[in-house]
Design a protein around this motif. Structure first.
Motif: not given
Length: 446
Positions: A255-265, A294-301, A313-323
């Motif tokens: 469910d948290l991944n759904k939340w992260a994806v919704a925010m990224l999009h 996060n290695y030169g990319r913005v990390s949000i969480g 919960l953290f995500m990196t918009p540049d590569d759409a990664s979610v942890i």
């Protein structure tokens, strides 16, 4: 895949070349290593470029029942709740039902200095309102009882403003409780009803809610202050009327991944508002979101913790990664685990716990280390026998078993700490050296 191992005293570093990538296997191996060392008990989810890499549980959901964590385990997420509350405020602003520039006095005319505090101050932790979780007397008993809105608001009003609103950053859970009450006032619904209508139902987050104490679900995890092997200290359940909009949500990694994806999009708020929400105001904090690198990319969480549970919960918009990391063991360090996972998917070096090998010692040998060790004036660590086990206990904390790794050297499984006992010329134990978090603290046997 090539590996270059650098052996250190307490850890080893692994370098993974970029041309051979088996991220799922690598992440699973890392999380298994953390689990075996007693450093991760929970569930994890990792995605990159919109593809699922791993979704899996580790350790126990309930020690007594011997049930295991999996991808369906339900955890409390503490302050990750703030990301939901801030988004609801922005959604209501887009509906012209409020404005983040509104004064708090617009909603609560009698709130001290309410004419100087804006909703934006609440969102960014720059209001100066006292943080109720800093009150040790309150936190010792009150979080486990139901408290009405009137009771909590009166409590907030009774504490003096800590600094001039807007002048600096001061993390305060009280800010987000008040935002939750404003959401209720504006929508005419309870916070959870508004949350369900505005976010959970549209996103299909069917395993997310607020009343964890009252939840009846086979997937519900038992929360522990710490897990030591097959033993664990169960934490009391916090009432959602206290954690509320600052930390009252429970959910799953899926469910948290759904939340992260919704925010990224930008499924719930506009791209412009998302940009504002994730722009640093002060202290790497935006509107309910922590912003980092996060290695030169913005990390949000955001991270979170509530009795028995921690979340990350953290995500990196540049590569759409979610942890997503959720744990029912408060002794875990999820930030360190997240950094390891992030290193793996970015082909960087990372560190794993090297582990300790426990040796056998007789009860008579262990007894030699029992005693009281003064680590600081008036701060005494008690070392004692409990049956055939050697235990250590710091003031105000629970006792944990000390495991022998070598003569005079012990380690803990509940946290990354070591003890080295020193003997005098007559071979009597006279001192101890407590090693933790890169520090070595000496103590004299009293």
């Amino acid at each position: 895949m090539k590996r270059y191992l650098l052996l250190l005293t307490t850890l080893f570093t692994v370098h993974i070349s970029s041309y051979a990538k088996d991220y799922r296997k690598e992440i699973d191996s890392a999380l298994t290593a953390f689990n075996k060392q007693g450093k991760f008990n929970g569930s994890a989810l990792v995605t990159q470029y919109g593809s699922m890499i791993l979704e899996k549980g580790y350790g126990y959901k309930d020690l007594k029942q011997k049930t295991l964590n999996d991808s369906n385990t339900i955890y409390q997420i503490g302050s990750v709740t703030k990301t939901f509350t801030s988004t609801m405020i922005l959604m209501l602003q887009e509906q012209d039902k409020l404005d983040v520039k509104d004064k708090l006095s617009n909603y609560y005319p009698d709130f001290p200095e309410g004419n100087d505090i804006t909703l934006e101050n609440l969102l960014t932790h720059t209001s100066g309102i006292f943080n109720y979780t800093d009150d040790s007397a309150f936190m010792a008993k009150e979080p486990f009882k139901h408290h009405s809105k009137a009771e909590m608001m009166q409590y907030f009003k009774d504490h003096a403003i800590q600094f001039a609103p807007g002048s600096k950053f001061g993390y305060s859970n009280s800010n987000y409780s008040i935002l939750g009450y404003i959401i209720e006032d504006v929508t005419g619904k309870t916070y959870f009803s508004a949350l369900r209508e505005m976010i959970l139902t549209p996103l299909g987050m069917k395993h997310t809610g607020c009343d964890f104490a009252g939840l009846k679900d086979k997937n519900k995890a038992t929360g522990y202050y710490a897990i030591d092997g097959n033993r664990g200290m169960i934490a009391p359940k916090v009432d959602s009327s206290v954690s509320f909009a600052a930390g009252g949500i429970y959910t799953t990694v899926g469910d948290l991944n759904k939340w992260a994806v919704a925010m990224l999009h930008n499924q719930l708020i506009t791209k412009a508002d998302w940009q504002i929400a994730t722009t640093i105001n002060q202290e790497n904090y935006g509107y309910g979101w922590m912003i980092g690198d996060n290695y030169g990319r913005v990390s949000i969480g955001h991270n979170g913790g509530v009795h028995g549970f921690i979340a990350n919960l953290f995500m990196t918009p540049d590569d759409a990664s979610v942890i997503v990391l959720l744990s029912n063991d408060m002794g875990n360090d999820l930030s360190a685990i997240r950094r390891t996972i992030s290193a793996i998917i970015n082909d960087k070096e990372y560190q794993l716990p090297a582990g300790h090998r426990e040796i056998k010692m007789t009860t008579k040998q262990l007894q030699e280390y029992a005693g009281n060790y003064e680590l600081a004036p008036g701060f005494v660590m008690k070392v004692f026998m409990d049956g055939n086990s050697l235990m250590g206990q710091l003031p105000g904390q629970n006792a944990f078993q000390l495991y022998p790794a070598a003569p005079n050297e012990f380690f803990l499984k509940v946290t990354d700490a070591e003890l080295r006992f020193l003997r005098d010329k007559n071979n009597k134990v006279e001192r101890v050296l407590l090693k933790q978090n890169g520090r070595a603290i000496p103590g004299i046997k009293k």
